[in-house]
Design a protein around this motif. Structure first.
Motif, short mmCIF file in Angstrom:
data_model
loop_
_atom_site.label_atom_id
_atom_site.label_comp_id
_atom_site.label_asym_id
_atom_site.label_seq_id
_atom_site.Cartn_x
_atom_site.Cartn_y
_atom_site.Cartn_z
N GLU A 1 33.37 128.36 28.18
CA GLU A 1 33.70 126.96 28.00
C GLU A 1 35.08 126.65 28.57
N LYS B 1 35.12 118.88 26.73
CA LYS B 1 34.75 120.29 26.74
C LYS B 1 33.52 120.45 27.61
N MET C 1 30.63 123.21 28.55
CA MET C 1 29.99 124.48 28.23
C MET C 1 29.17 124.88 29.45
#
Length: 98
Positions: free
Chosen positions: A54, A65, A67
């Motif tokens: 991440e 964020k 991922m």
């Protein structure tokens, strides 16, 4: 007969230094594109292995964020650290809502 070109089409790269969280440890990006990433990490990974990591970045709209799932395509050692090049196979954006 003309030989086929070995030059690959590449997505534009952005040189940046972002923290990468992988297996509970933190590395740092060297550059990133929409299809791949190069980052420095203390551990080595095997070419062809699948990884999940991440990235977190600050944006004008707040923290974002990302991922990612990726395949390791190259590993080189530099000054005791590994430079890991990986092809991103999946990415999910997570926005922190206030």
């Amino acid at each position: 007969m003309k030989k086929p070109s070995l030059v690959r089409d590449r997505a534009p790269r952005i040189q940046t230094s972002l923290p990468v969280l992988l297996d509970g440890k933190v590395g740092v990006t060297k550059h990133i594109s929409s299809t791949g990433i190069l980052f420095e990490f203390d551990d080595e990974y095997v070419t062809g292995s699948q990884i999940r990591f991440e990235l977190e970045m600050n944006t004008p709209g707040g923290p974002l964020k990302v991922m990612c799932s990726a395949e390791v395509v190259r590993v080189t050692k530099e000054s005791g650290r590994s430079s890991i090049a990986a092809k991103i196979t999946r990415q999910t954006l997570l926005v922190n809502e206030h």
